[in-house]
Scaffold this active site. Structure first.
Site, PDB file in Angstrom:
ATOM      1  N   CYS A   1       2.389   1.078   2.746  1.00 59.08           N
ATOM      2  CA  CYS A   1       2.768   2.342   3.394  1.00 59.08           C
ATOM      3  C   CYS A   1       1.932   2.456   4.659  1.00 59.08           C
ATOM      4  CB  CYS A   1       2.583   3.533   2.448  1.00 59.08           C
ATOM      5  SG  CYS A   1       0.888   3.755   1.870  1.00 59.08           S
ATOM      6  N   GLY A   2       1.505   3.657   5.014  1.00 57.21           N
ATOM      7  CA  GLY A   2       0.677   3.812   6.201  1.00 57.21           C
ATOM      8  C   GLY A   2      -0.773   3.421   5.961  1.00 57.21           C
TER       9      GLY A   2
END
Length: 283
Positions: A241-242
């Site tokens: 993800c981030g």
């Protein structure tokens, strides 16, 4: 798939009925994106589920790393949890103030440390409050408890391992970010990062695994979401993800489906997006 499973996900009803169990430990693992301007510790101090302790994702991390909230060294995890009165023989339930968001990250951290009697509260604090259940603003009584940790290296992946998986195509690399970030159509929230995704990865925004009330979908709904994203659940999976927070929601969902060969890329896009010599996919 049972509604409440003390190794993955439990309902607010389950937690309410076990609230006074002597070996239950509740953790508030709230964490928010900087743009939300929310202070999770201040919110915890203003009101939390009775006897909950605050788990600080930023502080209980590897602060020797330049990357955000990377998994802490074993010794740091053990010492922080002991100070919180959490140890061997405890059933841990983790919640957050968003519904089902950062709590999954701490569930994954416990799994990484070899602890399996740990579950996320389905729907989190918003559901608990919506049902009119009790809150308190008192600090919990802490009693030190020994904790044994056995780190499970199979649950975590570094950039070299993910780059190899990307080239070989022998894993499903699943990205929990929004479609526009995955496609490289918007700037990343963290400055200095390139836009796009890991080549060969598939996009499954974590929110597609949740119902409107922030609870996790049932088995059929979860399977349908993975299939719609073109993900082959027979292959081992790496989530991303981030910065390694929302990826954990995907790991929790796979565990709910009985899939155990999943790991998390801890550096996630905060790391991959930083290195100009790593290829980036777009569109």
């Amino acid at each position: 798939m049972p509604n409440s499973d003390p190794k993955t996900l439990v309902s607010t009803d389950w937690l309410a009925s076990h609230l006074r169990d002597p070996d239950l430990r509740i953790l508030d693992a709230s964490w928010y994106m900087p743009a939300e301007n929310r202070d999770p510790r201040a919110e915890y101090e203003a009101g939390h589920i009775p006897s909950a302790r605050f788990f600080d994702i930023e502080e209980i991390s590897d602060q020797r790393s330049d990357l955000p909230h990377m998994a802490p060294p074993v010794e740091k995890f053990m010492s922080r949890l002991r100070k919180m009165g959490v140890g061997d023989g405890h059933q841990v339930v983790i919640y957050d103030g968003a519904g089902l968001f950062s709590a999954a990250r701490v569930w994954w951290l416990f799994r990484l440390m070899g602890k399996t009697d740990v579950a996320v509260l389905d729907g989190g604090l918003p559901k608990w409050i919506a049902e009119g259940r009790e809150l308190e603003d008192l600090p919990p009584m802490i009693r030190d408890r020994h904790m044994t940790v056995r780190r499970q290296a199979s649950l975590i992946r570094d950039v070299t391992q993910v780059a190899a998986a990307s080239k070989l195509g022998d894993h499903e690399i699943i990205d929990a970010r929004s479609p526009d970030r995955f496609a490289g159509q918007v700037d990343e929230p963290r400055p200095g990062l390139r836009a796009g995704h890991i080549p060969g990865s598939k996009n499954l925004p974590f929110g597609t695994l949740l119902n409107a009330d922030g609870t996790m979908k049932d088995a059929a709904g979860l399977k349908a979401a993975f299939e719609a994203a073109g993900i082959d659940l027979s292959k081992p999976a790496i989530t991303s993800c981030g910065s390694g927070i929302t990826a954990s929601v995907l790991n929790l969902a796979m565990e709910r489906l009985g899939k155990s060969d999943h790991s998390l890329y801890d550096g996630s896009w905060a790391e991959w997006g930083m290195y100009g010599d790593l290829e980036v996919g777009t569109a």
